[in-house]
Design a protein around this motif. Structure first.
Motif, PDB file in Angstrom:
ATOM      1  N   VAL A 154       8.664 -12.642  40.509  1.00 51.86           N
ATOM      2  CA  VAL A 154       8.885 -14.146  40.537  1.00 51.86           C
ATOM      3  C   VAL A 154      10.326 -14.387  41.113  1.00 51.86           C
ATOM      4  O   VAL A 154      11.312 -13.873  40.281  1.00 51.86           O
ATOM      5  CB  VAL A 154       8.654 -14.605  39.076  1.00 51.86           C
ATOM      6  CG1 VAL A 154       9.019 -16.296  39.355  1.00 51.86           C
ATOM      7  CG2 VAL A 154       7.337 -14.797  38.837  1.00 51.86           C
ATOM      8  N   ALA A 204       6.113 -16.673  43.215  1.00 49.70           N
ATOM      9  CA  ALA A 204       5.520 -15.305  42.849  1.00 49.70           C
ATOM     10  C   ALA A 204       5.060 -14.553  43.865  1.00 49.70           C
ATOM     11  O   ALA A 204       4.480 -15.166  44.765  1.00 49.70           O
ATOM     12  CB  ALA A 204       4.387 -15.447  41.726  1.00 49.70           C
ATOM     13  N   LEU A 240      -0.881 -15.506  35.272  1.00 55.02           N
ATOM     14  CA  LEU A 240       0.403 -15.877  36.189  1.00 55.02           C
ATOM     15  C   LEU A 240       0.674 -17.084  36.037  1.00 55.02           C
ATOM     16  O   LEU A 240       2.066 -17.604  36.207  1.00 55.02           O
ATOM     17  CB  LEU A 240      -0.063 -15.631  37.635  1.00 55.02           C
ATOM     18  CG  LEU A 240       1.124 -15.690  38.659  1.00 55.02           C
ATOM     19  CD1 LEU A 240       2.651 -15.125  38.380  1.00 55.02           C
ATOM     20  CD2 LEU A 240       0.780 -15.423  40.077  1.00 55.02           C
ATOM     21  N   LEU A 244       4.433 -18.333  35.385  1.00 55.59           N
ATOM     22  CA  LEU A 244       5.334 -19.448  36.047  1.00 55.59           C
ATOM     23  C   LEU A 244       5.599 -20.490  35.110  1.00 55.59           C
ATOM     24  O   LEU A 244       6.906 -20.814  35.337  1.00 55.59           O
ATOM     25  CB  LEU A 244       4.535 -19.755  37.348  1.00 55.59           C
ATOM     26  CG  LEU A 244       4.209 -18.798  38.220  1.00 55.59           C
ATOM     27  CD1 LEU A 244       3.281 -19.444  39.254  1.00 55.59           C
ATOM     28  CD2 LEU A 244       5.714 -18.727  39.140  1.00 55.59           C
TER      29      LEU A 244
END
Length: 312
Positions: A154, A204, A240, A244
């Motif tokens: 990221v 990402a 994910l 994030l």
């Protein structure tokens, strides 16, 4: 681009040892150490390259997909070409690209390779009961999912960066297809809102390809707003989006925001569930977003305090 550190505790020696032990066992068990992988006249690296070439692909894409050094990839490709299994040509629309494709002999080789690989897998699974096979395949699926998540990086990027805008375009197209009323790109965050000391934009990357994004902007003194948390369809169900979200919360703390808010559409039930599971509380409407049906808030001071109180 600035890499964002993962918000996790140090990896234990036991965890490292377990992963390395599994790697050693598995690579030996499938014959990865043998120069004649699957009983064919080539090592695993060349066999895998044949498989990845498939219907034809550029060497640049192969290098990115497999994470190989350019020189090493070139040597393997030339070796396969010398064996009559691969044909290397120049891309018709871009002379800078070299394209690899299988010859007739190469296609026969890959077909036999797949047959032998399937037989090896069947042999391994055949020694287990049906219930054990199910347990093993579920565990392998979970391992692949977690390894993919671990390998994703990221990055903190400028809100005007090409990857940031490309992610927002994909996000907008996704919502335009899902929302009954469509989606107007004019409501996307502006680059200056999500850059610098008051905002942040995260992208990402999986193997160099953008697969997700999330944005933070200033809402009012001490309050930040999370916008446009999006994950590419190919990278969903990995965890994910939560990662994030967590990393965006840390960016908010670094910028002095004690509270973050966000809103979401009525049709995005999976997003609503994620926000609740991550400690967000539903609140009354705080904006005039025509696409919003639910509004959430989270105190980062309380969240940070709880994390500090947890035993190491």
């Amino acid at each position: 681009m600035e890499p964002v550190p993962k918000p996790s505790k140090p990896v234990s020696t036991e965890q490292v040892t377990t992963l390395r032990r599994f790697n050693r066992y598995f690579t030996r068990r499938i014959g990865a150490l043998d120069d004649h992988y699957l009983g064919q006249d080539r090592p695993l690296g060349e066999a895998r390259l044949l498989y990845e070439i498939g219907d034809g692909v550029s060497l640049r894409e192969l290098r990115s997909r497999l994470g190989l050094d350019a020189g090493y990839l070139s040597r393997m490709a030339k070796a396969l070409e010398a064996q009559g299994l691969v044909r290397i040509t120049v891309h018709p629309q871009d002379t800078r690209l070299r394209v690899a494709e299988l010859t007739s002999a190469g296609r026969i080789e890959v077909k036999e390779q797949n047959r032998r690989a399937n037989r090896l897998a069947e042999g391994l699974l055949g020694g287990l009961t049906p219930a054990q096979r199910g347990q093993l395949t579920e565990s392998l699926s979970a391992a692949q999912r977690l390894l993919r998540l671990a390998a994703i990086t990221v990055e903190l990027v400028d809100g005007a960066a090409p990857d940031a805008r490309a992610c927002l375009e994909a996000y907008a197209a996704d919502l335009d297809a899902r929302f009954p009323e469509g989606f107007d790109r004019a409501v996307l965050v502006k680059p200056h809102e999500v850059s610098g000391n008051t905002g942040a934009f995260l992208v990402a990357y999986e193997e160099g390809r953008p697969v997700g994004c999330a944005a933070l902007r200033r809402l009012e003194p001490g309050v930040g707003e999370i916008r446009h948390v999006w994950v590419h369809p190919d990278a969903r169900r990995l965890g994910l989006a939560r990662r994030l979200l967590t990393e965006l919360e840390r960016q908010a703390v670094e910028r002095g925001y004690g509270v973050v808010r966000l809103d979401t559409h009525a049709s995005l039930s999976e997003a609503q569930a994620m926000y609740r599971a991550c400690g967000y509380t539903e609140i009354p409407r705080y904006d005039d977003n025509v696409y919003a049906a639910y509004w959430f808030e989270k105190s980062l001071k309380k969240s940070l305090k709880r994390s500090l109180e947890k035993p190491p």
